[in-house]
Design an enzyme around this catalytic site. Sequence first.
Site, PDB file in Angstrom:
ATOM      1  N   CYS A 166       0.824  -1.212   0.000  1.00 20.35           N
ATOM      2  CA  CYS A 166       0.000   0.000   0.000  1.00 20.35           C
ATOM      3  C   CYS A 166       0.860   1.265   0.000  1.00 20.35           C
ATOM      4  O   CYS A 166       0.682   2.150  -0.829  1.00 20.35           O
ATOM      5  CB  CYS A 166      -0.929  -0.029   1.213  1.00 20.35           C
ATOM      6  SG  CYS A 166      -1.878   1.473   1.393  1.00 20.35           S
ATOM      7  N   CYS A 218      -1.471   1.622  -3.156  1.00 25.31           N
ATOM      8  CA  CYS A 218      -2.477   2.688  -2.969  1.00 25.31           C
ATOM      9  C   CYS A 218      -1.871   4.096  -2.951  1.00 25.31           C
ATOM     10  O   CYS A 218      -2.360   4.990  -3.647  1.00 25.31           O
ATOM     11  CB  CYS A 218      -3.226   2.507  -1.654  1.00 25.31           C
ATOM     12  SG  CYS A 218      -3.363   0.834  -1.048  1.00 25.31           S
ATOM     13  N   LYS A 264       0.133   5.305  -6.146  1.00 26.33           N
ATOM     14  CA  LYS A 264      -0.861   5.334  -7.229  1.00 26.33           C
ATOM     15  C   LYS A 264      -1.776   6.540  -7.097  1.00 26.33           C
ATOM     16  O   LYS A 264      -2.022   7.268  -8.052  1.00 26.33           O
ATOM     17  CB  LYS A 264      -1.686   4.046  -7.182  1.00 26.33           C
ATOM     18  CG  LYS A 264      -2.888   4.096  -8.079  1.00 26.33           C
ATOM     19  CD  LYS A 264      -3.952   3.107  -7.682  1.00 26.33           C
ATOM     20  CE  LYS A 264      -4.775   3.499  -6.497  1.00 26.33           C
ATOM     21  NZ  LYS A 264      -5.647   2.432  -6.037  1.00 26.33           N
ATOM     22  N   TYR A 301      -9.041  -3.523 -11.588  1.00 22.44           N
ATOM     23  CA  TYR A 301      -8.955  -2.131 -11.130  1.00 22.44           C
ATOM     24  C   TYR A 301      -7.560  -1.533 -11.318  1.00 22.44           C
ATOM     25  O   TYR A 301      -7.423  -0.365 -11.677  1.00 22.44           O
ATOM     26  CB  TYR A 301      -9.482  -1.991  -9.691  1.00 22.44           C
ATOM     27  CG  TYR A 301      -8.514  -2.341  -8.575  1.00 22.44           C
ATOM     28  CD1 TYR A 301      -7.780  -1.349  -7.925  1.00 22.44           C
ATOM     29  CD2 TYR A 301      -8.356  -3.649  -8.142  1.00 22.44           C
ATOM     30  CE1 TYR A 301      -6.909  -1.660  -6.889  1.00 22.44           C
ATOM     31  CE2 TYR A 301      -7.498  -3.969  -7.104  1.00 22.44           C
ATOM     32  CZ  TYR A 301      -6.771  -2.979  -6.480  1.00 22.44           C
ATOM     33  OH  TYR A 301      -5.909  -3.295  -5.467  1.00 22.44           O
ATOM     34  N   GLU A 335      -6.947   1.776 -13.552  1.00 22.97           N
ATOM     35  CA  GLU A 335      -6.407   2.985 -12.914  1.00 22.97           C
ATOM     36  C   GLU A 335      -5.169   3.480 -13.652  1.00 22.97           C
ATOM     37  O   GLU A 335      -5.041   4.672 -13.962  1.00 22.97           O
ATOM     38  CB  GLU A 335      -6.069   2.697 -11.444  1.00 22.97           C
ATOM     39  CG  GLU A 335      -7.322   2.510 -10.603  1.00 22.97           C
ATOM     40  CD  GLU A 335      -7.043   2.108  -9.163  1.00 22.97           C
ATOM     41  OE1 GLU A 335      -7.932   2.300  -8.325  1.00 22.97           O
ATOM     42  OE2 GLU A 335      -5.958   1.589  -8.850  1.00 22.97           O
ATOM     43  N   GLU A 371     -26.488  14.659  -4.000  1.00 19.37           N
ATOM     44  CA  GLU A 371     -27.875  14.943  -3.585  1.00 19.37           C
ATOM     45  C   GLU A 371     -28.863  14.049  -4.345  1.00 19.37           C
ATOM     46  O   GLU A 371     -29.957  13.765  -3.867  1.00 19.37           O
ATOM     47  CB  GLU A 371     -28.224  16.419  -3.756  1.00 19.37           C
ATOM     48  CG  GLU A 371     -28.250  16.922  -5.178  1.00 19.37           C
ATOM     49  CD  GLU A 371     -28.625  18.410  -5.270  1.00 19.37           C
ATOM     50  OE1 GLU A 371     -29.654  18.804  -4.704  1.00 19.37           O
ATOM     51  OE2 GLU A 371     -27.867  19.166  -5.911  1.00 19.37           O
TER      52      GLU A 371
HETATM   53  C1  LIG Z   1      -0.971  -1.072  -7.652  1.00 26.01           C
HETATM   54  C2  LIG Z   1      -1.820  -1.387  -6.448  1.00 26.01           C
HETATM   55  C3  LIG Z   1      -2.775  -0.474  -6.045  1.00 26.01           C
HETATM   56  C4  LIG Z   1      -3.565  -0.741  -4.932  1.00 26.01           C
HETATM   57  N1  LIG Z   1      -4.507   0.175  -4.574  1.00 26.01           N
HETATM   58  C5  LIG Z   1      -5.288  -0.049  -3.490  1.00 26.01           C
HETATM   59  C6  LIG Z   1      -6.252   0.909  -3.081  1.00 26.01           C
HETATM   60  O1  LIG Z   1      -6.421   1.957  -3.720  1.00 26.01           O
HETATM   61  N2  LIG Z   1      -6.974   0.661  -1.971  1.00 26.01           N
HETATM   62  C7  LIG Z   1      -6.811  -0.494  -1.252  1.00 26.01           C
HETATM   63  O2  LIG Z   1      -7.498  -0.679  -0.238  1.00 26.01           O
HETATM   64  N3  LIG Z   1      -5.920  -1.449  -1.633  1.00 26.01           N
HETATM   65  C8  LIG Z   1      -5.154  -1.250  -2.729  1.00 26.01           C
HETATM   66  N4  LIG Z   1      -4.216  -2.179  -3.087  1.00 26.01           N
HETATM   67  C9  LIG Z   1      -4.131  -3.441  -2.326  1.00 26.01           C
HETATM   68  C10 LIG Z   1      -3.359  -3.243  -1.017  1.00 26.01           C
HETATM   69  O3  LIG Z   1      -2.119  -2.654  -1.285  1.00 26.01           O
HETATM   70  C11 LIG Z   1      -3.185  -4.592  -0.326  1.00 26.01           C
HETATM   71  O4  LIG Z   1      -4.448  -5.200  -0.173  1.00 26.01           O
HETATM   72  C12 LIG Z   1      -2.533  -4.451   1.043  1.00 26.01           C
HETATM   73  O5  LIG Z   1      -1.291  -3.816   0.957  1.00 26.01           O
HETATM   74  C13 LIG Z   1      -2.366  -5.841   1.671  1.00 26.01           C
HETATM   75  O6  LIG Z   1      -1.694  -5.728   2.890  1.00 26.01           O
HETATM   76  P1  LIG Z   1      -0.874  -6.963   3.478  1.00 26.01           P
HETATM   77  O7  LIG Z   1      -0.508  -6.592   4.862  1.00 26.01           O
HETATM   78  O8  LIG Z   1      -1.596  -8.224   3.246  1.00 26.01           O
HETATM   79  O9  LIG Z   1       0.436  -7.075   2.577  1.00 26.01           O
HETATM   80  P2  LIG Z   1       1.465  -6.014   2.029  1.00 26.01           P
HETATM   81  O10 LIG Z   1       1.044  -4.624   2.276  1.00 26.01           O
HETATM   82  O11 LIG Z   1       1.718  -6.431   0.632  1.00 26.01           O
HETATM   83  O12 LIG Z   1       2.756  -6.255   2.921  1.00 26.01           O
HETATM   84  C14 LIG Z   1       3.457  -7.456   2.885  1.00 26.01           C
HETATM   85  C15 LIG Z   1       4.889  -7.180   3.294  1.00 26.01           C
HETATM   86  O13 LIG Z   1       5.526  -8.408   3.571  1.00 26.01           O
HETATM   87  C16 LIG Z   1       6.866  -8.335   3.102  1.00 26.01           C
HETATM   88  N5  LIG Z   1       7.339  -9.721   2.931  1.00 26.01           N
HETATM   89  C17 LIG Z   1       6.936 -10.640   2.034  1.00 26.01           C
HETATM   90  N6  LIG Z   1       7.541 -11.821   2.256  1.00 26.01           N
HETATM   91  C18 LIG Z   1       8.356 -11.643   3.336  1.00 26.01           C
HETATM   92  C19 LIG Z   1       9.249 -12.486   4.048  1.00 26.01           C
HETATM   93  N7  LIG Z   1       9.401 -13.762   3.728  1.00 26.01           N
HETATM   94  N8  LIG Z   1       9.945 -11.943   5.076  1.00 26.01           N
HETATM   95  C20 LIG Z   1       9.788 -10.625   5.408  1.00 26.01           C
HETATM   96  N9  LIG Z   1       8.964  -9.791   4.784  1.00 26.01           N
HETATM   97  C21 LIG Z   1       8.235 -10.300   3.756  1.00 26.01           C
HETATM   98  C22 LIG Z   1       6.760  -7.559   1.809  1.00 26.01           C
HETATM   99  O14 LIG Z   1       8.006  -6.992   1.442  1.00 26.01           O
HETATM  100  C23 LIG Z   1       5.721  -6.507   2.212  1.00 26.01           C
HETATM  101  O15 LIG Z   1       6.338  -5.350   2.734  1.00 26.01           O
HETATM  102  C24 LIG Z   1      -3.397  -1.948  -4.197  1.00 26.01           C
HETATM  103  C25 LIG Z   1      -2.433  -2.867  -4.602  1.00 26.01           C
HETATM  104  C26 LIG Z   1      -1.649  -2.595  -5.707  1.00 26.01           C
HETATM  105  C27 LIG Z   1      -0.620  -3.599  -6.138  1.00 26.01           C
END
Ligand SMILES: Cc1cc2nc3c(=O)[nH]c(=O)nc-3n(C[C@H](O)[C@H](O)[C@H](O)COP(=O)(O)OP(=O)(O)OC[C@H]3O[C@@H](n4cnc5c(N)ncnc54)[C@H](O)[C@@H]3O)c2cc1C
Length: 453
Positions: A42, A47, A50, A183, A187, A447
């Site tokens: 995010c 998010c 973007k 989406y 976008e 509205e």
């Molecule tokens: C281009 C794009 C636009 C988006 N826009 C929106 C939006 O407008 N609104 C919205 O609500 N959602 C949006 N999303 C979705 C949103 O970003 C995700 O749903 C959200 O970030 C999920 O959170 P999470 O905690 O599951 O994982 P993440 O936020 O993906 O975090 C996972 C973390 O784990 C780390 N990681 C992975 N494997 C390991 C490991 N083995 N050891 C240590 N660290 C590790 C990664 O580096 C990462 O930092 C978007 C996604 C993308 C790709």
Amino acid sequence: MDNNFDLVVIGAGSGGLAAAKRAASYGAKVAIVEGSLIGGTCVIRGCVPKKLMVYAANSNNNILNSEGYGLFCGDTFFNSEILLQNIKKEVFRLSEMHLNSLNKLNVKVFDGWGKFVDKNHIEITCTKTKTIINKIRGEKILISVGGKPKEFVIQGSEFLWSSNDIFKLNKFPSSLLIVGGGYIACEFACIFNNLGIEVTQVIRSKKLLNGFDTDLSTSLKETIMNAGINLICDDELSKVSKIKDGLELNFKSGLIKLADNVLIATGRVPNLSDLNLESLGLEKRGKYLKVNKYNQTNKSNIFAIGDIVDKPNLTPVAIEQGRVFADNVFGGLNRIVNYKYIPKAVFTIPELATVGLSEEEAIQKFTKEKIKIFKCKFISMSNTFKNKKSYSLLKLIVNKTDDKILGCHMFGESSSEIIQMAAVALNSGVTKKEFDMTMALHPSVSEEFVTMY
Ligand SMILES: Cc1cc2nc3c(=O)[nH]c(=O)nc-3n(C[C@H](O)[C@H](O)[C@H](O)COP(=O)(O)OP(=O)(O)OC[C@H]3O[C@@H](n4cnc5c(N)ncnc54)[C@H](O)[C@@H]3O)c2cc1C
């Protein structure tokens, strides 16, 4: 160093950060392992960057449409290097902010990639040297490693970009093919198109935004085609070859096109391959980790949240799952996440947003005879002096039996802001009569929601 923790969180993204901070606020001894920048998808590559690009694209759109107001901006010039540098700075600032708040809460941050040794032990590999630098123990382990772009295998796939690559760019290309109709694809198509980049978008079917109300996806399709995006339906990219000035793109239909670059946005998958989960026997549901209503896996001390579980893959969902997990396990509460009315937005130009059931879902659940549709399509006042006008569409789906609003959908300016508030009403069981009894705020677009009959 004492490497024993009450909680080890793997992944410092939306869900992991929320869980770690909430657990630490209850006094738990917490460690968080992150192999990349703190903040996750995010903040770093989703998010936030973007939406900053969406603001840039909307600003350009407003400038280009300002002459009717007597505003002449002369030759406008877009320098993508400045935008991308500023976005990188902002993302870094937010990452540091999260790191500081983890430090304040005494959450121990381990920089590296985590992997299970057994159900309580996590081995950490240094991101740079790829050597094992630590082994830590967690009484409870939370997996919050998020998702990654789905691989797209064709001849020439080494030339393809994913959404992650867009945020690493120093400069935008001058033409781009976007593959996908979800989406993220839509976008980016609107961002690039409104910043003067030549955009072609290819989808396998005829419909954009599968799963959204058809009126919304049809409105978007008409609008983006009018705005100059070259939308190719019922076709697929089959081969990419490097030529002197860019890429030659071959499609299944036989069509050949040229573009500087290709962005693949055909979906995301859970990032579970490098955690050694097989050795633990963690159960899966399809591609996701299987969890119960408390986000607990089949190993009682291991929990999973966010984009790796089969729930809407959105930041607020991951955050709430993280907080609920910490409240239950460390705060002595008994909470479950409310998935009933999750508002969703697509930040296209204009944007669209939705909460509750689509017309198609409502018909499937209640039958056509038992629902009533209210719809209103119009050119809003903000378009009056614009050369390129786009319409707004507002739609309510009502259950005839009890008058409850089942779905509230909007295509047009500010729809994300409006639908967030509509979600409060739907979550409280609002009826159409209560919408009708609410005084309109004039002049506004929303509205129309309280004056539709
Ligand atoms: C281009 C794009 C636009 C988006 N826009 C929106 C939006 O407008 N609104 C919205 O609500 N959602 C949006 N999303 C979705 C949103 O970003 C995700 O749903 C959200 O970030 C999920 O959170 P999470 O905690 O599951 O994982 P993440 O936020 O993906 O975090 C996972 C973390 O784990 C780390 N990681 C992975 N494997 C390991 C490991 N083995 N050891 C240590 N660290 C590790 C990664 O580096 C990462 O930092 C978007 C996604 C993308 C790709």
